[in-house]
Design an enzyme around this catalytic site. Structure first.
Site, PDB file in Angstrom:
ATOM      1  N   ASP A   8       0.855  -1.190   0.000  1.00 33.06           N
ATOM      2  CA  ASP A   8       0.000   0.000   0.000  1.00 33.06           C
ATOM      3  C   ASP A   8       0.886   1.233   0.000  1.00 33.06           C
ATOM      4  O   ASP A   8       1.772   1.373   0.853  1.00 33.06           O
ATOM      5  CB  ASP A   8      -0.909   0.014   1.231  1.00 33.06           C
ATOM      6  N   ASP A 129     -15.337  -2.887  -1.264  1.00 28.88           N
ATOM      7  CA  ASP A 129     -14.924  -2.626   0.113  1.00 28.88           C
ATOM      8  C   ASP A 129     -16.172  -2.334   0.932  1.00 28.88           C
ATOM      9  O   ASP A 129     -16.905  -1.387   0.630  1.00 28.88           O
ATOM     10  CB  ASP A 129     -13.976  -1.434   0.164  1.00 28.88           C
TER      11      ASP A 129
END
Length: 248
Positions: A8, A129
């Protein structure tokens, strides 16, 4: 079952967030390309890369770091974060990204996903998500009224290669994957589903290798790898033993 190590990116660095909160970013390295090389050397067959700044901005913000990763490793990379236009998507595919993940735009502009999947079969994934059962967008900063299953079914006939399902409440806190919700989504759609959010130990890997989880195509692991809670060799060996060496 494929295990995807996560990189990330925030301001060019490798970080991990807690439940998607950019204010709670823990830095794990200043050289994402070097980290990618480590994962490749450990035997992982894919990388999962997310431009966190891009997810919030709606456009790429860590392009240099992503390009450095692509230049360093030969294993395929799937990339998400701020990819909301065809020009951006095709630019990344041209630079060597194997699979592009579309998140917010899958909710806001479903025809974009359909067109991308038609033009680039096998190279488009949808990121779903979920926060409290509802799909979150804009880098998880906003919650829509749509459920994960509703969004997944929207693309049943679109030719999408995979769905990456993240339980935001578990992401980054090492409490284990939400296997129940991931399985529910995998049972509701014909698209392969990859689990994300909360993978904490080798026990989670073993859980995913049980017969009832056969519908789950893979899982993403981040903080547990960086913290040393998961031994890459042991995890990949378990997957190889259960599915065969070519599967891991």
């Amino acid at each position: 079952m494929i295990l995807y190590p996560a990189i990330d990116l925030k301001e060019g660095r490798c970080v991990r967030l807690i439940q998607g909160d950019m204010a709670q970013a823990k830095i794990f390295g200043d050289d994402p390309a070097a980290q990618a090389a480590i994962f490749a050397e450990q035997g992982f067959s894919w990388l999962h890369v997310v431009d966190l700044d891009g997810a919030f901005a709606g456009a790429p913000r860590n392009a240099a770091a992503v390009e450095a990763i692509l230049g360093r490793v030969t294993i395929p990379v799937q990339l998400g974060g701020g990819i909301r236009e065809m020009k951006t998507l095709e630019g990344w595919l041209a630079k060597g990204v194997a699979r592009v993940i579309i998140g917010t735009a899958a909710v806001r502009d479903p025809e974009f996903v359909r067109e991308a999947a038609r033009k680039h079969p096998g190279r488009i994934a949808v990121g779903i998500d979920a926060k409290d059962g509802r799909v979150a967008v804009e880098g998880w900063a906003q919650t829509s009224s749509m459920t994960a299953e509703e969004l997944g079914r929207r693309f049943e006939d679109a030719g999408v290669a995979a769905i990456i399902y993240t339980d935001i409440a578990r992401d980054g806190i090492l409490k284990g994957l939400n296997v129940e919700m991931t399985l529910a989504l995998a049972q509701a759609v014909r698209i392969p589903v990859i689990a994300s959010g909360g993978l904490a130990s080798i026990d989670d890997v073993h859980r995913l290798l049980q017969p009832d989880c056969a519908l789950i195509a893979g899982a993403i692991t981040g903080r547990a790898l960086y913290d040393g809670r998961i031994d890459p060799e042991a995890a990949l060996a378990a997957i190889a033993a259960a599915r065969g060496p070519a599967s891991c």
